[in-house]
Enzyme design. Structure first.
Site, PDB file in Angstrom:
ATOM      1  N   GLY A   1     -18.564  11.489   0.895  1.00 32.98           N
ATOM      2  CA  GLY A   1     -19.353  11.193  -0.296  1.00 32.98           C
ATOM      3  C   GLY A   1     -18.470  10.896  -1.490  1.00 32.98           C
TER       4      GLY A   1
ATOM      5  N   HIS B   1       0.853  -1.186   0.000  1.00 31.80           N
ATOM      6  CA  HIS B   1       0.000   0.000   0.000  1.00 31.80           C
ATOM      7  C   HIS B   1       0.886   1.231   0.000  1.00 31.80           C
ATOM      8  CE1 HIS B   1      -1.772   3.220   2.657  1.00 31.80           C
ATOM      9  NE2 HIS B   1      -2.594   3.215   1.653  1.00 31.80           N
TER      10      HIS B   1
END
Lengths: 324, 324
Positions: free
Chosen positions: B277, B125
């Protein structure tokens, strides 16, 4: 009218019994019996597999975790009983009860998650819990929470209607608005905002429940708890011999990814457990045996897979649908 | 000394350039180039599979998601670039920066997660991000964050030493304490408290980084970013042809469950994305293709699987080990 529960010295978190005082021991005993009964009932679907029994003690409590794996019908599932106490309610329990932040508490609960092997048998979840909070010398605050919800991969209207009819019957004795309120709450709670989907076809969800005093609230919880198997078992019987291929199985693995997302990102019970230093393997018995993720996967338009999201994974009034 | 960055009217979130004023556009351009370069470098391991290109626009920004699936070496992985802005920093970004709660912001970042097929090749990662926050007329607050960490299933000391040596080399030009500080921060951040394990063998993690002013901080980020492939590629080359059986593969699926747990329960980047969002499929490209859960599974004592947790999944000083 019930006298308020008071704390007494010797057992700081055990209130003196009054007419309708909360009886945490009776609740915890009932949850334990419920666990045993549910395991017996679910084992009837299995020719060989049985729930294990794993009693545990932990810093702040103990419990019994009963898991079934590699069953003919249930690929993995568990029924967990636990009873914990602590010197301060963890954040997940007080986010919406700020007046209780940091109070000592005791809690007990039973929770169940079943991941069937056959993609036509829906996954189910049931949970009942009881909290008693407050410092010695203060008036105790208590409440029940719980409910059940159903998560199909391939759904059938008749199953959804049966599930919701059973839930409604359990509620109706306790108040005409109970089903509608707790059905709507379930739709709101089991909602994956980041996916724009509900987790499944809902059911019941309630929290902070103390209506009519302790005895009546406890009776409601028992009624709901006992209705669960009547809601679930007929659906398992109806679907567990259905033929499926690799296509349905892969879709099931994919959909289980959503189950993981809900439980680890959004579920307050899971967060409460992990934050309060609960026993990880017991909390995460709700995880599916296998989950897949694929980038931006979309179901073929018009397929059964597309129908799941379009038709089922949004709040619906299943009982009006039944009347048509 | 750099003049503080000031907002100007027309482009509310773009500060007027000063000597050493933060240049959000230059950072974002660099992150986009870095994404293209990383994909090219990783594709060199693949005879056929290629990263897709999925440009997206969204309520508050846009980006490019590049995912590779079913590769010979990489079973699934992605490199994501995004640039978002908003009228209020979401809670995940302000939990530890309460003075910035609710401020307008812009952010850009590149993040990479690779899930190799061979259980002997570790998962990796990498993430680099830049934030600029503050209301028009106020002084802008900016910072970089980022780092990289490695998550093996079957680990090798020489790989861990190489990984950390490369990380240290990238840090050393910027301050003698950088590696030690950011290595320790990485160990703390990638820690699964509920499992009592680190996610992997660590690497670097930094946040709120603005040391030496914008130009120097940006140079540090570039240096770390560029060192990533030197840290990872030799390990992939060394391990990707190792033979494995179903046993190793099943252990890999099981360990990937921990990766899911970390990302969905604890990772601030994931929570920031979902809360603000963000585009769900881009955020969750970090999920593994397949993950398994088994109740209370334990590795055979003395096995390679047991050695992973006992020897590798705890903070270790890999560079002192190298000197012995």
């Amino acid at each position: 009218m019930a006298r308020p529960a008071k704390w007494c010295g010797a057992e700081a978190l055990q209130p003196v019994m009054a007419d309708d005082a909360p009886d945490a021991r009776a609740v915890s005993r009932y949850f334990k019996e419920m666990q045993a009964r549910l395991c017996r009932q679910l084992e009837q679907f299995e020719p060989e597999a049985r729930f294990g029994e794993d009693a545990w003690r932990h810093a702040h409590g103990g419990g019994m975790t009963r898991v079934i794996e590699r069953g003919a019908v249930f690929e993995r599932g568990g029924v967990n009983f636990s009873r914990v106490s602590g010197s301060a309610l963890p954040p997940a329990a007080t986010a919406k009860r700020t007046h209780l932040a940091g109070k000592p508490f005791q809690a007990s609960g039973v929770s169940l998650v079943m991941h069937p092997r056959n993609p036509y048998v829906p996954c189910c979840h049931m949970n009942m819990r009881f909290f008693l909070a407050g410092a010695p010398g203060e008036e105790a605050v208590w409440w029940f929470g719980g409910g059940y919800d159903l998560t199909p991969c391939y759904a059938f209207d008749e199953d959804c209607i049966h599930w919701h009819q059973t839930a409604k019957r359990a509620c109706d004795r306790f108040g005409p608005g109970h089903y509608a309120r707790f059905k709507a709450w379930c739709d709101r709670y089991f909602h994956l905002k980041h996916r724009g989907e509900t987790r499944g076809i809902g059911g019941l969800f309630f929290d902070d429940y103390r209506e009519g005093g302790f005895a009546r609230a406890f009776a409601f919880v028992r009624e709901v708890g006992e209705s669960f198997i009547d809601a679930y078992a007929p659906i398992v019987r109806r679907r567990c011999a259905m033929r499926y291929t690799e296509r349905e199985r892969l879709f099931q693995f994919y959909r289980r990814g959503r189950y993981v997302e809900f439980n680890l990102v959004l579920d307050r019970g899971t967060l409460f457990g992990l934050q309060s230093g609960g026993r990880t393997e017991s909390i995460l018995m709700s995880m599916p045996p296998v989950a897949h993720w694929k980038y931006d996967w979309r179901a073929e338009p018009g397929s059964d897979e597309a129908r799941l999201v379009e038709h089922y994974l949004k709040p619906r009034d299943w009982l009006s649908a039944a009347k048509l």
